[in-house]
Scaffold this motif. Structure first.
Motif, short mmCIF file in Angstrom:
data_model
loop_
_atom_site.label_atom_id
_atom_site.label_comp_id
_atom_site.label_asym_id
_atom_site.label_seq_id
_atom_site.Cartn_x
_atom_site.Cartn_y
_atom_site.Cartn_z
N THR A 1 0.94 -1.15 0.09
CA THR A 1 -0.03 -0.04 -0.09
C THR A 1 0.97 1.32 0.07
OG1 THR A 1 -1.77 -0.96 1.16
CG2 THR A 1 -1.69 1.27 1.24
N VAL A 2 1.97 1.22 0.77
CA VAL A 2 2.90 2.37 0.76
C VAL A 2 3.54 2.63 -0.40
CG1 VAL A 2 4.85 3.19 1.89
CG2 VAL A 2 3.15 2.37 3.39
N ILE A 3 4.02 1.74 -1.32
CA ILE A 3 4.98 1.68 -2.11
C ILE A 3 4.17 1.81 -3.47
CG2 ILE A 3 6.77 0.41 -3.71
CD1 ILE A 3 7.85 -0.87 -1.02
N ASN A 4 3.01 1.18 -3.51
CA ASN A 4 2.40 1.27 -4.75
C ASN A 4 1.22 2.33 -4.76
OD1 ASN A 4 1.91 -0.19 -7.32
ND2 ASN A 4 0.33 -1.19 -6.60
N ARG A 5 1.38 3.12 -3.95
CA ARG A 5 0.43 4.37 -4.03
C ARG A 5 0.56 5.00 -5.32
NH1 ARG A 5 4.85 5.76 -1.10
NH2 ARG A 5 5.37 8.26 -1.18
N PRO A 6 -0.71 5.84 -5.72
CA PRO A 6 -0.28 6.50 -6.90
C PRO A 6 0.40 7.71 -6.82
CG PRO A 6 -2.81 6.47 -6.22
CD PRO A 6 -1.83 5.62 -5.29
N PHE A 7 1.44 7.99 -7.71
CA PHE A 7 2.42 8.89 -7.74
C PHE A 7 2.14 10.25 -7.22
CE2 PHE A 7 5.89 11.96 -8.66
CZ PHE A 7 6.98 11.04 -8.63
N GLY A 8 2.74 10.58 -6.25
CA GLY A 8 2.57 11.98 -5.46
C GLY A 8 1.53 11.67 -4.32
N ALA A 9 0.95 10.60 -3.94
CA ALA A 9 -0.01 10.45 -3.28
C ALA A 9 0.59 10.18 -1.66
CB ALA A 9 -1.11 9.43 -3.22
N GLU A 10 -0.03 10.65 -0.64
CA GLU A 10 0.55 10.59 0.38
C GLU A 10 0.12 9.04 1.01
OE1 GLU A 10 1.55 12.56 3.19
OE2 GLU A 10 1.60 14.28 1.46
N PRO A 11 1.29 8.47 1.68
CA PRO A 11 1.03 6.99 2.04
C PRO A 11 0.25 6.85 3.08
CG PRO A 11 3.37 7.93 2.29
CD PRO A 11 2.67 9.00 2.19
N ALA A 12 -0.46 5.73 2.87
CA ALA A 12 -1.61 5.53 3.93
C ALA A 12 -1.15 4.28 4.95
CB ALA A 12 -3.02 4.72 3.07
N LEU A 13 -0.97 4.75 6.23
CA LEU A 13 -0.62 3.79 7.14
C LEU A 13 -1.45 3.58 8.11
CD1 LEU A 13 2.64 5.74 7.92
CD2 LEU A 13 2.35 3.71 6.93
N PRO A 14 -1.44 2.13 8.71
CA PRO A 14 -2.51 1.71 9.58
C PRO A 14 -2.18 2.13 11.04
CG PRO A 14 -0.77 0.19 9.05
CD PRO A 14 -0.56 1.33 8.40
#
Length: 400
Positions: A380-393
């Protein structure tokens, strides 16, 4: 291709194409310039990119990670570069194919896997051989790497084209650019490779970003193969950085997110010799990619802290050591974990069970044997859309 879209110097390089395209003309590209290239309006962007490169070089000097952050970044590069050309796979699919060597993999996944493996093999070679790596054999090898898995490809992968090709449009009458006729390709490609070896005046008059822009645009203008030129050209970009002692950055995710601007910058360079436009685009790509890399690094470090708050792991245990491996192998088998950690299958299996109970790994096959596990939060962190904020649990908490 419209003559009025070409600057005077490019129009002077028009030659009639062979039959059955005798009514049309192709461009024999000028040799890449070795003189200084005025950057004008993109100078500040270029300087920002140089600062970003220095920033990531300094980071790499303090790390022992050969991938700088994660081997998955090269996989994401492969997926994006193929996607730009319409070969659609996913990072998840690629990682599964690599981990299982699945004979039922799609053709797209095989092509993307081969692209990633080419980077794995050749980045260390570029770091060792430096610019001497840029030979005809290298380019042919890169083409075989990305096109051997394409059953629809009409030529022998790695062989220079013997047919007329064009860029853009539904047919040559509607193209945006016509590369040189086949007979001119070998000499034009030799000029490109000589430039990439950086043995001329450009070594003193041009910075790395300018050389990347010129080398890439010229290679794509030569278009040495029937298909696959874009992927080979984008493979050459991190190889250029590695060959000059820089950290290789993987720019295809940015390019994919800004595809039209990429094509426009290429056209400006190829049709009007406005090299600075592509320099500006690559400068923006470098700055954004370094920012993305730093944000990913921060998020993965935070994710590890979250995992440690969920469950207490015994010091030195395989489960604890696995936390540092998962950013590199977010899709993994017990055998892989045992091999990478240098432990027995039984110890690795016990570690996987602990990581499953902590919600760090999820079994995805439903089988009792040959099971495959995914660290979904890493993906989820690495494959997020380019420029998007990482989603952390959220962290939760649990102890053994």
């Amino acid at each position: 291709m419209r003559r009025e879209d070409l600057c005077h110097d490019v129009r002077q390089r028009l030659v009639r194409l062979p039959e059955p395209h005798h009514a049309h003309y192709g461009v024999v590209p000028l040799p890449p310039p070795e003189d200084a290239v005025p950057l004008g309006s993109v100078l500040a962007r270029s300087e920002a990119a140089n600062q970003a490169l220095a920033r990531v070089d300094a980071l790499a000097a303090g790390l022992r990670d050969p991938y700088l952050l994660s081997r998955v970044l090269t996989r994401r590069e492969a997926v994006s570069s193929a996607g730009i050309e319409g070969t659609n796979s996913t990072l998840d699919e690629l990682l599964v194919v690599e981990e299982t060597d699945d004979g039922g993999a799609t053709a797209a996944a095989v092509q993307v896997r081969d692209y990633a493996r080419a980077l794995d093999r050749l980045i260390p070679c570029a770091q060792t051989q430096r610019t001497a790596i840029f030979t005809l054999d290298l380019v042919r090898h890169l083409h075989r790497s990305v096109m051997t898995g394409d059953a629809a490809y009409k030529d022998v992968p790695g062989d220079l084209r013997r047919v007329v090709v064009w860029i853009g449009g539904a047919g040559i009458a509607y193209s945006t650019f016509n590369p040189p006729p086949p007979a001119a390709v070998p000499a034009c490609l030799d000029q490109n490779l000589e430039y990439l070896r950086n043995e001329g005046m450009q070594a003193m008059t041009q910075g790395i970003l300018t050389r990347m822009a010129i080398g890439h645009a010229h290679f794509e203008a030569v278009h040495p193969f029937r298909d696959g030129n874009g992927r080979v050209g984008r493979l050459l970009l991190p190889l250029m950085m590695a060959a000059e002692g820089r950290v290789p950055l993987y720019l295809s995710p940015y390019i994919e997110a800004h595809k039209q601007a990429y094509y426009d910058a290429l056209k400006a360079a190829q049709q009007r010799l406005e090299w600075h436009v592509l320099v500006g685009f690559l400068a923006d790509a470098v700055v954004a990619t370094v920012d993305e890399l730093m944000e990913t690094r921060r998020a993965l470090a935070e994710l590890r802290d979250i995992w440690l708050r969920r469950r207490t792991f015994r010091g030195g245990s395989a489960a604890l050591r696995a936390l540092d491996l998962l950013p590199h192998y977010p899709v993994i088998t017990v055998n892989r974990l045992a091999k990478e950690l240098g432990v027995t299958f039984r110890a690795a299996d016990t570690a996987v069970q602990l990581l499953e109970r902590a919600g760090i790994l999820t079994e995805r096959t439903g089988y009792r044997r040959n099971r495959l596990f995914t660290a979904t939060e890493v993906l989820t962190v690495i494959n997020r859309p380019f420029g998007a904020e990482p989603a952390l649990p959220g962290s939760g908490s649990e102890t053994d």
